[in-house]
Motif scaffolding. Structure first.
Motif, PDB file in Angstrom:
ATOM      1  N   LEU A 183       0.732  -1.251  -0.032  1.00  9.51           N
ATOM      2  CA  LEU A 183      -0.065   0.011   0.023  1.00  9.51           C
ATOM      3  C   LEU A 183       0.902   1.176   0.247  1.00  9.51           C
ATOM      4  CD1 LEU A 183      -3.367  -0.133   1.772  1.00  9.51           C
ATOM      5  CD2 LEU A 183      -2.454  -1.354  -0.241  1.00  9.51           C
ATOM      6  N   SER A 184       1.927   1.280   0.630  1.00  5.85           N
ATOM      7  CA  SER A 184       2.646   2.401   0.535  1.00  5.85           C
ATOM      8  C   SER A 184       3.408   2.841  -0.675  1.00  5.85           C
ATOM      9  CB  SER A 184       3.548   2.599   1.990  1.00  5.85           C
ATOM     10  OG  SER A 184       4.891   1.588   1.767  1.00  5.85           O
ATOM     11  N   ALA A 185       3.883   1.362  -1.294  1.00  2.00           N
ATOM     12  CA  ALA A 185       4.553   1.663  -2.270  1.00  2.00           C
ATOM     13  C   ALA A 185       3.367   2.097  -3.592  1.00  2.00           C
ATOM     14  CB  ALA A 185       4.950   0.102  -2.953  1.00  2.00           C
ATOM     15  N   ALA A 186       2.261   1.665  -3.495  1.00  2.00           N
ATOM     16  CA  ALA A 186       1.077   1.950  -4.436  1.00  2.00           C
ATOM     17  C   ALA A 186       0.911   3.615  -4.227  1.00  2.00           C
ATOM     18  CB  ALA A 186      -0.123   1.095  -4.165  1.00  2.00           C
ATOM     19  N   ALA A 187       0.793   3.816  -2.781  1.00  2.00           N
ATOM     20  CA  ALA A 187       0.626   5.473  -2.491  1.00  2.00           C
ATOM     21  C   ALA A 187       1.744   6.282  -3.134  1.00  2.00           C
ATOM     22  CB  ALA A 187       0.655   5.704  -1.029  1.00  2.00           C
ATOM     23  N   ASN A 188       2.922   5.848  -3.241  1.00  2.00           N
ATOM     24  CA  ASN A 188       4.151   6.616  -3.978  1.00  2.00           C
ATOM     25  C   ASN A 188       4.139   6.533  -5.343  1.00  2.00           C
ATOM     26  OD1 ASN A 188       5.671   8.028  -1.792  1.00  2.00           O
ATOM     27  ND2 ASN A 188       5.229   5.894  -0.914  1.00  2.00           N
ATOM     28  N   PRO A 227      -5.008   3.816  -2.288  1.00  2.00           N
ATOM     29  CA  PRO A 227      -4.058   3.900  -3.408  1.00  2.00           C
ATOM     30  C   PRO A 227      -4.384   2.625  -4.307  1.00  2.00           C
ATOM     31  CG  PRO A 227      -2.891   3.389  -1.386  1.00  2.00           C
ATOM     32  CD  PRO A 227      -4.434   3.713  -1.200  1.00  2.00           C
ATOM     33  N   THR A 228      -4.005   2.780  -5.557  1.00  4.48           N
ATOM     34  CA  THR A 228      -3.809   1.523  -6.303  1.00  4.48           C
ATOM     35  C   THR A 228      -2.599   2.087  -7.439  1.00  4.48           C
ATOM     36  OG1 THR A 228      -5.196   2.732  -8.332  1.00  4.48           O
ATOM     37  CG2 THR A 228      -6.443   1.417  -6.731  1.00  4.48           C
ATOM     38  N   CYS A 229      -2.219   0.815  -8.031  1.00  6.18           N
ATOM     39  CA  CYS A 229      -1.208   0.834  -8.950  1.00  6.18           C
ATOM     40  C   CYS A 229      -1.216  -0.255  -9.761  1.00  6.18           C
ATOM     41  CB  CYS A 229       0.138   0.944  -7.912  1.00  6.18           C
ATOM     42  SG  CYS A 229       0.676  -0.656  -7.196  1.00  6.18           S
ATOM     43  N   GLN A 230      -0.242  -0.304 -10.963  1.00  7.95           N
ATOM     44  CA  GLN A 230      -0.029  -1.523 -11.827  1.00  7.95           C
ATOM     45  C   GLN A 230       0.814  -2.521 -10.887  1.00  7.95           C
ATOM     46  OE1 GLN A 230       1.605  -0.308 -15.421  1.00  7.95           O
ATOM     47  NE2 GLN A 230       1.007  -2.589 -16.523  1.00  7.95           N
ATOM     48  N   VAL A 231       0.360  -3.701 -11.024  1.00  4.73           N
ATOM     49  CA  VAL A 231       1.034  -4.868 -10.619  1.00  4.73           C
ATOM     50  C   VAL A 231       1.409  -5.644 -11.645  1.00  4.73           C
ATOM     51  CG1 VAL A 231       0.968  -6.769  -8.917  1.00  4.73           C
ATOM     52  CG2 VAL A 231      -0.303  -4.716  -8.529  1.00  4.73           C
ATOM     53  N   CYS A 232       2.629  -5.991 -12.021  1.00  3.71           N
ATOM     54  CA  CYS A 232       3.290  -7.056 -13.029  1.00  3.71           C
ATOM     55  C   CYS A 232       3.911  -8.310 -12.402  1.00  3.71           C
ATOM     56  CB  CYS A 232       4.279  -6.073 -13.642  1.00  3.71           C
ATOM     57  SG  CYS A 232       3.698  -4.844 -14.520  1.00  3.71           S
ATOM     58  N   LEU A 290      -7.058  -3.884   5.647  1.00  4.02           N
ATOM     59  CA  LEU A 290      -6.984  -2.265   4.728  1.00  4.02           C
ATOM     60  C   LEU A 290      -7.569  -1.345   5.752  1.00  4.02           C
ATOM     61  CD1 LEU A 290      -6.893  -2.806   1.196  1.00  4.02           C
ATOM     62  CD2 LEU A 290      -5.102  -3.047   2.918  1.00  4.02           C
ATOM     63  N   GLN A 291      -8.563  -1.655   6.164  1.00  4.93           N
ATOM     64  CA  GLN A 291      -9.703  -0.675   6.958  1.00  4.93           C
ATOM     65  C   GLN A 291      -8.978  -0.054   8.399  1.00  4.93           C
ATOM     66  OE1 GLN A 291     -14.163  -0.606   6.280  1.00  4.93           O
ATOM     67  NE2 GLN A 291     -13.584  -2.613   5.346  1.00  4.93           N
ATOM     68  N   ALA A 292      -8.061  -1.221   8.834  1.00  2.00           N
ATOM     69  CA  ALA A 292      -7.458  -0.781  10.164  1.00  2.00           C
ATOM     70  C   ALA A 292      -6.232  -0.389   9.877  1.00  2.00           C
ATOM     71  CB  ALA A 292      -7.621  -2.198  10.945  1.00  2.00           C
ATOM     72  N   LEU A 293      -5.722  -0.336   8.826  1.00  2.00           N
ATOM     73  CA  LEU A 293      -4.095   0.217   8.703  1.00  2.00           C
ATOM     74  C   LEU A 293      -4.291   1.728   8.566  1.00  2.00           C
ATOM     75  CD1 LEU A 293      -2.845  -1.420   5.458  1.00  2.00           C
ATOM     76  CD2 LEU A 293      -1.548  -1.034   7.596  1.00  2.00           C
ATOM     77  N   PRO A 294      -3.211   2.385   9.215  1.00  2.00           N
ATOM     78  CA  PRO A 294      -3.200   3.832   8.998  1.00  2.00           C
ATOM     79  C   PRO A 294      -2.870   4.151   7.569  1.00  2.00           C
ATOM     80  CG  PRO A 294      -1.414   3.091  10.326  1.00  2.00           C
ATOM     81  CD  PRO A 294      -2.089   1.853   9.790  1.00  2.00           C
ATOM     82  N   ARG A 295      -3.879   5.222   7.245  1.00  2.00           N
ATOM     83  CA  ARG A 295      -3.721   5.607   5.794  1.00  2.00           C
ATOM     84  C   ARG A 295      -2.260   5.616   5.094  1.00  2.00           C
ATOM     85  NH1 ARG A 295      -8.059   6.100   3.010  1.00  2.00           N
ATOM     86  NH2 ARG A 295      -7.798   7.161   0.951  1.00  2.00           N
ATOM     87  N   PRO A 296      -1.804   5.078   4.002  1.00  2.00           N
ATOM     88  CA  PRO A 296      -0.377   5.089   3.630  1.00  2.00           C
ATOM     89  C   PRO A 296      -0.206   6.597   3.244  1.00  2.00           C
ATOM     90  CG  PRO A 296      -1.848   3.766   2.312  1.00  2.00           C
ATOM     91  CD  PRO A 296      -2.688   3.936   3.086  1.00  2.00           C
ATOM     92  N   ARG A 297       1.237   6.943   3.627  1.00  2.00           N
ATOM     93  CA  ARG A 297       1.223   8.599   3.039  1.00  2.00           C
ATOM     94  C   ARG A 297       2.479   8.643   1.722  1.00  2.00           C
ATOM     95  NH1 ARG A 297       2.859  11.617   8.137  1.00  2.00           N
ATOM     96  NH2 ARG A 297       3.283   9.436   8.955  1.00  2.00           N
ATOM     97  N   ARG A 298       2.588   9.431   1.144  1.00  2.00           N
ATOM     98  CA  ARG A 298       3.630   9.612   0.314  1.00  2.00           C
ATOM     99  C   ARG A 298       4.786   9.833   0.894  1.00  2.00           C
ATOM    100  NH1 ARG A 298       2.998  10.373  -5.174  1.00  2.00           N
ATOM    101  NH2 ARG A 298       0.810  10.480  -5.761  1.00  2.00           N
TER     102      ARG A 298
END
Ligand SMILES: NC(=O)c1ccc[n+]([C@@H]2O[C@H](COP(=O)([O-])OP(=O)(O)OC[C@H]3O[C@@H](n4cnc5c(N)ncnc54)[C@H](OP(=O)(O)O)[C@@H]3O)[C@@H](O)[C@H]2O)c1
Length: 303
Positions: free
Chosen positions: A169-174, A244-249, A292-300
């Protein structure tokens, strides 16, 4: 057994302990007493002995471990000290007080070469130092306390600490495009779900016949998948929750050089546990959503 059941839990600051704390807050019949390393160091027999003597719990639950797989490869003695010697200390001392022990182990005791799900009686053959140290712990617990349950679990994730899901999630947020290995297969398991199973298990063990129930069991979420499939599910659930979302390969393990080799296919059969105690895990999308709902929101990241 009557009244409240008291459980001494080691490894207070780990993700499984913190997940169990969430569950235990809603379980009035169970009293979980959590100890961090600075008050109960499993590598010190005296520390284990004085806490068990003081608390006189109904069960000992060992959640303390050296879990960094790559560091274990670099410092195998340290991993063995906690995962092998530490588990043995707890087992030996709890046995002196006739207290049953529940100990957590791992799918990494297997080499990952089997094409069908591993059962408890399959040959162990760890391919890295972490797996070897955990196998030493299993062996000590089984040998030193006749009242033991060794639970092999796998691929834990939770709202706590750093794990594969929080990293994703933090990678996606970035805004990073992620390359995730598609040749490792396992059972991704929410530590929140596992913690609920542990509480249920303690209740069932109160009246169990130890002669027929002591032993090794597999306990993980029953939907095997590759890390790549797991990552895609996490990102899909995140998108549905407006995260956050991102492409996963897809990638191959050989593309990433790590100090420790990972076993490729460690799918676990849960049949033995299902038959003895019953297996209750929600579909993985629900488990991921809860985490995910219990995770702190990932930051950039700020550079
Ligand atoms: N994570 C996974 O994917 C996975 C997969 C399969 C099995 N498992 C097993 O599941 C169990 C729980 O794992 P986890 O992910 O919750 O681990 P974790 O988050 O790394 O927590 C382990 C805890 O053990 C504590 N600890 C380390 N050395 C100790 C010592 N000498 N005495 C007392 N406490 C000590 C650590 O303390 P500090 O906080 O002070 O470092 C940490 O809080 C472990 O047995 C692990 O092997 C995990």
């Amino acid at each position: 057994m009557t009244g409240t059941t008291r459980v001494l839990v080691t490894g207070k600051n780990g993700q499984l302990s913190k997940s169990l704390k969430v569950v235990s807050d809603a379980a009035a019949d169970l009293e979980f007493c959590f100890f961090a390393r600075n008050t109960l160091d499993v590598t010190k027999a005296q520390s284990c002995s004085s806490m068990i003597d003081r608390l006189r719990p109904n069960f000992v639950l060992n959640l303390a471990a050296y879990t960094n797989v790559d560091d274990a490869e670099r410092f195998p003695d340290n991993a063995h000290h906690v995962n092998g010697v530490g588990a043995g200390n707890l087992a030996q001392i709890s046995a002196v007080y006739d207290i049953p022990i529940i100990h957590i182990s791992t799918d990494y005791v297997f080499d990952g070469e089997k094409r069908s799900p591993y059962v408890e009686t399959d040959r162990t053959n760890p391919v890295n130092a972490y797996g070897m140290s955990k196998l030493a712990g299993e062996n000590s617990v089984s040998r030193l306390n006749p009242k033991h349950i060794v639970l092999r679990t796998a691929w834990l994730y939770s709202p706590f600490g750093s794990n594969f899901v929080s990293w994703l999630l933090s990678a996606a947020a970035n805004g990073r495009q992620l390359r995730i290995v598609a040749d490792q297969v396992g059972n991704p398991t929410s530590a929140l779900d596992l913690a609920k199973s542990l509480a249920d298990l303690v209740r069932q063990l109160e009246d169990v016949d130890w002669a027929s129930h002591s032993g090794i069991y597999h306990l993980a979420a029953p939907e095997p998948m590759t890390r790549f499939q797991w990552a895609k599910k996490v990102i899909a659930v995140s998108g549905k929750l407006y995260g956050p979302t991102c492409q996963v390969c897809a990638a191959a393990s050989s593309e990433f050089a790590t100090p420790a080799v990972r076993p490729l296919r460690t799918v676990l059969s849960m049949d033995k546990y299902q038959n003895a105690f019953g297996l209750k895990f929600p579909p993985i999308e629900k488990s991921i959503s809860d985490v995910l709902q219990a995770l702190p929101r990932p930051r950039r990241d700020v550079h």
